[in-house]
Design an enzyme around this catalytic site. Structure first.
Site, short mmCIF file in Angstrom:
data_model
loop_
_atom_site.label_atom_id
_atom_site.label_comp_id
_atom_site.label_asym_id
_atom_site.label_seq_id
_atom_site.Cartn_x
_atom_site.Cartn_y
_atom_site.Cartn_z
N ASP A 1 -10.38 1.97 -3.87
CA ASP A 1 -10.95 1.65 -2.56
C ASP A 1 -12.47 1.66 -2.59
O ASP A 1 -13.11 1.19 -1.64
CB ASP A 1 -10.46 2.66 -1.51
CG ASP A 1 -9.06 2.35 -1.00
OD1 ASP A 1 -8.58 1.23 -1.24
OD2 ASP A 1 -8.45 3.24 -0.38
N ASP B 1 0.83 -1.20 0.00
CA ASP B 1 0.00 0.00 0.00
C ASP B 1 0.87 1.26 0.00
O ASP B 1 2.07 1.22 0.30
CB ASP B 1 -0.93 -0.01 1.22
CG ASP B 1 -2.29 0.62 0.92
OD1 ASP B 1 -2.40 1.39 -0.05
OD2 ASP B 1 -3.24 0.34 1.67
#
Length: 724
Positions: free
Chosen positions: A527, A461
Site C-alpha cells: 500500500d 483484498d
C-alpha cells in the site's frame, strides 16, 4: 510403473534399497543427488550446482562420502538428515513429521518401500507399519532448476491420527553460515535482515491466517557476504497462503538445512483412518548471488501454463484518487483522462456496495448501492469499455463488518473461538469460507456481479489478520480449511469466467506467496507507493515473485502513505520494474504534467516485454544513497537500467557504476531515455557520455561501467542498452 528406461523401481515388498542405488535429478543447471541406500530411508546428499553426466561409480562414492562417522558421546547408530527424519531414527533435531493418536502412538520410523526416479523427478514411498502411517515424498527439478518438495502423509492405522508437523527438508552446504530473510509491517513489507546462522534453529512462523506483512517471503542461507551478484546462496519458500513455518538449522553433528511447511493449529488436522494430507510445496532455489537464485524462481513460475503471458495492461486504480467519494461525474472524468494517458485497465476500488460510505459498515453486503449508483455500475463500466479500457472491480470476499446485513443475519459465519468476537481490525471481522453457507453466499454474489457487468479484473483484498479463527465458540481451528476454500473459490471463478484476472491484495503485500499466485495474476506489492520505500520492498519481493506479477504504480507527488514529496522521474523509474499503473487523481494535473505522465506510460509499454521475460539485475553498490538495477533480455540482446539516488552521496560526482549481465563480446549503444530528458542541475557541466554516441561492450559495461549523472536526492534516470 517406471516412466523411462532409466527409472529405478524398488520392490515394495522389500525394506532396503538396492545396494549403492543413487538417484541423480538434473535440469537447467541444478543437480539433486539422493542416496537411496541411506538408512533408515533415502537422503539428499547434494542440491545445487549441476554435477554433469556423473557416472554411477562417482555418484555412489559421493553418497558414501556424505556418511558420518560415529563419535564419542553420540548414539551407536549415527542419525542423519534424511528425506523425513524423526526422533525414532535417532534424529534429535527438528523433525519432518510429528503427530499422535490421542496422546499416544507418537513414535514414527519410516523405511523405504518404493522409489520411482525419472530424469528430473522422483517419488519415494515410505511407511511405518507399526505406527500405521505411510509417507510419500515427491521431489522434482523444474524449469530454471527450481526444486520442489512435498510430503503426503496417510493414516493407515485404525484410529484417528493428529498431525502436528509435516514439512519438507532441504540440505545446505556446510559453509552456508549467513542467513537472509525479511520482516516488515503494513506500508513496509519485506525489509531485509541478515545475521549468522549459528548452531540451533532460526525459525520464522506466520500465525496470522495469511503470511502477513511481517512474514519472510524467503529464507536464504549462503556463504558469508553473499550479495545479489556473487556468493553461493540457497533459499526456500513455502507456497501456502495460510499459517506457515520456515526454518534454518545448524546441528553439532555436521548438518545444516532448510525446512518449511504449514503451521497447524491445535487439533486442526486429524486424519481419520485412510485419510491423507499433503504439505504445501517447499520451493528451493540456489545461485551464485541472489539474482541467480531469483532467476530460478522466476523461470519456474513463468513456465506454468496459467502464467499471464499477454502484455500486462497499464492499470489505473481509483482508491487514492477518490477513496469512498463515488461520484459518477468524477469517475467518468477520471476514466477519460486515464484513456488519454494510455491506460488500458480501469479499476473501481472500495465503496461501490451497500452502505459503504466509509470502512465501518457494509462489508459483506455485495450488492451495488442504488443510492449512489441508481443505474448500477453500468454507466461507468460501459463508459470505461467504450474508451478502450478493461473494467475492474474491488472485492474483499473474506471480510465482514459487524454493521452489515450479512453479519446480523448470519453471525454463525464469522470466525470466533469464544462467545465473543475476536478483536476487530479496520472495524471488520473475518468470514469463515470453510462454512458451506458462507461459501455459497459469497460465491453466488461474486458470480452474479461478474455476470452482470463486463468485469475483466478483480482486486481481491484481505485487510486484516485472522485472530482466534475457529468455527464458533469452543469450535475447531479453521485456517487450513478456510485457505483451501479461498483457493477453491478463485479456481471456480476463473473456470466460470475465462480470461478473468485476479490480483491478490492484502493490506498491500500481506498475502504474497506462490500458493495464492498459482491462482491469481499479480500481487499488490504494498500500500506504500513512496518510491524511496518501494526500492527495498520491490527488490526483496522479486527474490521469489516475477516482476510482471508485482503491481507498481505511479504515485501522487506528495505520497499519501509517508507525506514525502517525490519527483515523477523517481516514481516512474521505480514503477517500471513490474506491472505498471497509476494511483493518482490525474484529473487534477496540469496539461504539461499529463504529457509527462503519458511519456512514462509509453515507456512502460515499451519495456514491458523485457520486464516479463528478462532477468532482473541488482548491482551491488557501495554508496547507500545509490540504487542501480535493471532488466536484461533473455538473449542478452537488450536491457534497461535505472540509476536512482535516494540521498546525498558520499562523493560528488560519484564513481562509475557497472551495468552487468549482457554478452561480454557484443557492442551495445548506451543512452539515457528518461522521459522529460536529463536534469542537468545540480551538475555544473554536461555528462559527456550522455551527449555522445556511446558504444561499449558487455564486458566493459560489467567491469568498468559509466559515470552516473550528478543528481539531487530522489531523482532517477533510465538507461537503455541496445546492440550497436
Amino acid at each position: 510403473m517406471p516412466d523411462s528406461d532409466n527409472d529405478v523401481l524398488h520392490d515394495p515388498t522389500d525394506t532396503t534399497a538396492p545396494a549403492g542405488a543413487v538417484a541423480h535429478l538434473r535440469r537447467d543447471g541444478t543437480s539433486v543427488v539422493v542416496d537411496l541406500a541411506a538408512q533408515p530411508h533415502p537422503a539428499i546428499v547434494h542440491w545445487g550446482e549441476d554435477l554433469g553426466e556423473a557416472s554411477e561409480r562417482t555418484l555412489q562414492s559421493l553418497a558414501i562420502a556424505a556418511r558420518q562417522q560415529r563419535v564419542s558421546g553420540g548414539l551407536d547408530t549415527t542419525a542423519r538428515l534424511t528425506l523425513a527424519p524423526t526422533e525414532a531414527s535417532g534424529w534429535l533435531e527438528t523433525p519432518a513429521v510429528e503427530g499422535h493418536r490421542d496422546g499416544r502412538g507418537a513414535s514414527a520410523l519410516f523405511t523405504l518401500r518404493d522409489a520411482v526416479v525419472n530424469t528430473d523427478a522422483m517419488r519415494v514411498d515410505l511407511a511405518d507399519d507399526e505406527a500405521g502411517l505411510a509417507l510419500r515424498v515427491d521431489l522434482s527439478v523444474g524449469a530454471g532448476g527450481l526444486l520442489r518438495g512435498r510430503l503426503t502423509l496417510r493414516n493407515t492405522g485404525s484410529t484417528p491420527y493428529t498431525v502436528l508437523t509435516l514439512q519438507a527438508m532441504l540440505p545446505l552446504p556446510w559453509d552456508a553460515a549467513e542467513i537472509l530473510d525479511t520482516t516488515g509491517r503494513h506500508l513496509r513489507e519485506r525489509s531485509a535482515q541478515r545475521h549468522d546462522l549459528t548452531f540451533g534453529s532460526h525459525v520464522r512462523e506466520s500465525r496470522r491466517g495469511r503470511p502477513g506483512a511481517d512474514a519472510t517471503l524467503l529464507l536464504a542461507a549462503g556463504r558469508p557476504g553473499f550479495g545479489f551478484e556473487h556468493g553461493r546462496v540457497h533459499g526456500a519458500h513455502v507456497a501456502w497462503s495460510g499459517n506457515q513455518r520456515l526454518l534454518a538449522e545448524r546441528t553439532p553433528t555436521g548438518d545444516v538445512f532448510l525446512a518449511g511447511g504449514e503451521l497447524y493449529g491445535p487439533g486442526e488436522i486429524i486424519l481419520a483412518p485412510g485419510e491423507e494430507i499433503a504439505s504445501p510445496e517447499l520451493l528451493g532455489s540456489w545461485g551464485d548471488g541472489l539474482d541467480e537464485l531469483a532467476a530460478r524462481f522466476h523461470a519456474g513460475v513463468r513456465a506454468r501454463p496459467q502464467h499471464p503471458h499477454r502484455p500486462r495492461p497499464v492499470t489505473l486504480n481509483t482508491w487514492e484518487a477518490v477513496y469512498f467519494d463515488h461520484s459518477l461525474e468524477k469517475l467518468l472524468a477520471l476514466a477519460d483522462r486515464a484513456a488519454e494517458l494510455g491506460v488500458e485497465r480501469y479499476v473501481l476500488d472500495d465503496g461501490w456496495f451497500r452502505l459503504r460510505r466509509d470502512d465501518t459498515a457494509g462489508l459483506g453486503d455485495w450488492y451495488v448501492d442504488d443510492t449512489v449508483w441508481p443505474q448500477g455500475l453500468h454507466p461507468l463500466a460501459d463508459h470505461v469499455v467504450a474508451r478502450g479500457m478493461e473494467f475492474g472491480l474491488w472485492f474483499e470476499p473474506e471480510m465482514v463488518n459487524p454493521d452489515s446485513d450479512l453479519a446480523r443475519q448470519h453471525p454463525e459465519w464469522l470466525f470466533r473461538g469464544r462467545a465473543g468476537l475476536p478483536p476487530s481490525a479496520r472495524q471488520q471481522q473475518v468470514l469463515n469460507l470453510a462454512h458451506p453457507g458462507a461459501y455459497d453466499y459469497i460465491s453466488e454474489r461474486i458470480h452474479a456481479i461478474l455476470a452482470e457487468y463486463p468485469i475483466a479484473y478483480i482486486k481481491w483484498d484481505h485487510n486484516r489478520d485472522l485472530v482466534d479463527a475457529a468455527s464458533g465458540p469452543g469450535g475447531a481451528r479453521q485456517v487450513h480449511a478456510h485457505t483451501l476454500a479461498v483457493y477453491r473459490l478463485i479456481d471456480e471463478l476463473k473456470a466460470a469466467h475465462p480470461g478473468l484476472e485476479i490480483e491478490s491484495c492484502a493490506s498491500g503485500g500481506a498475502r504474497t506467496d506462490l500458493g495464492i499466485l498459482d491462482r491469481t495474476d499479480r500481487i499488490w506489492t504494498s500500500d506504500c507507493l513512496d518510491p524511496v520505500e518501494r526500492l527495498e520492498i520491490q527488490r526483496y519481493t522479486a527474490l521469489v515473485v516475477p516482476p510482471e506479477m508485482m503491481g507498481m504504480h505511479l504515485t501522487t507527488p506528495r505520497v499519501h502513505s509517508t507525506g514525502r514529496t517525490v519527483s515523477l522521474a523517481l516514481s516512474g523509474a521505480v514503477a517500471l520494474f513490474g506491472h505498471f499503473g497509476i494511483e493518482w487523481d490525474v484529473t487534477t494535473i496540469s496539461d504539461a504534467d499529463a504529457v509527462a505522465v503519458a511519456e512514462w506510460v509509453a515507456l512502460a509499454k515499451r519495456v514491458r516485454p523485457l520486464v516479463a521475460t528478462g532477468r532482473l539485475v541488482n548491482v551491488d553498490v557501495t554508496d547507500p544513497g545509490l540504487d542501480v538495477r535493471g532488466v536484461v533480455g533473455a538473449d542478452r540482446d537488450a536491457a534497461f537500467f535505472t540509476i536512482a539516488q535516494t540521498q546525498t552521496l558520499i562523493s560528488s560526482p560519484a564513481g562509475r557504476v557497472r551495468l552487468p549481465g549482457l554478452d561480454d563480446a557484443t557492442e551495445y549503444r548506451v543512452r539515457l531515455i528518461t522521459p522529460g530528458g536529463l536534469v542537468q542541475t545540480p551538475a555544473q557541466s554536461p555528462l559527456d557520455w550522455a551527449h555522445h554516441d556511446t558504444v561499449l561492450t558487455g564486458r566493459q559495461l560489467a567491469v568498468t561501467g559509466v559515470r552516473p549523472p550528478v543528481q539531487n536526492p530522489q531523482q532517477a534516470v533510465v538507461v537503455e542498452i541496445t546492440p550497436a
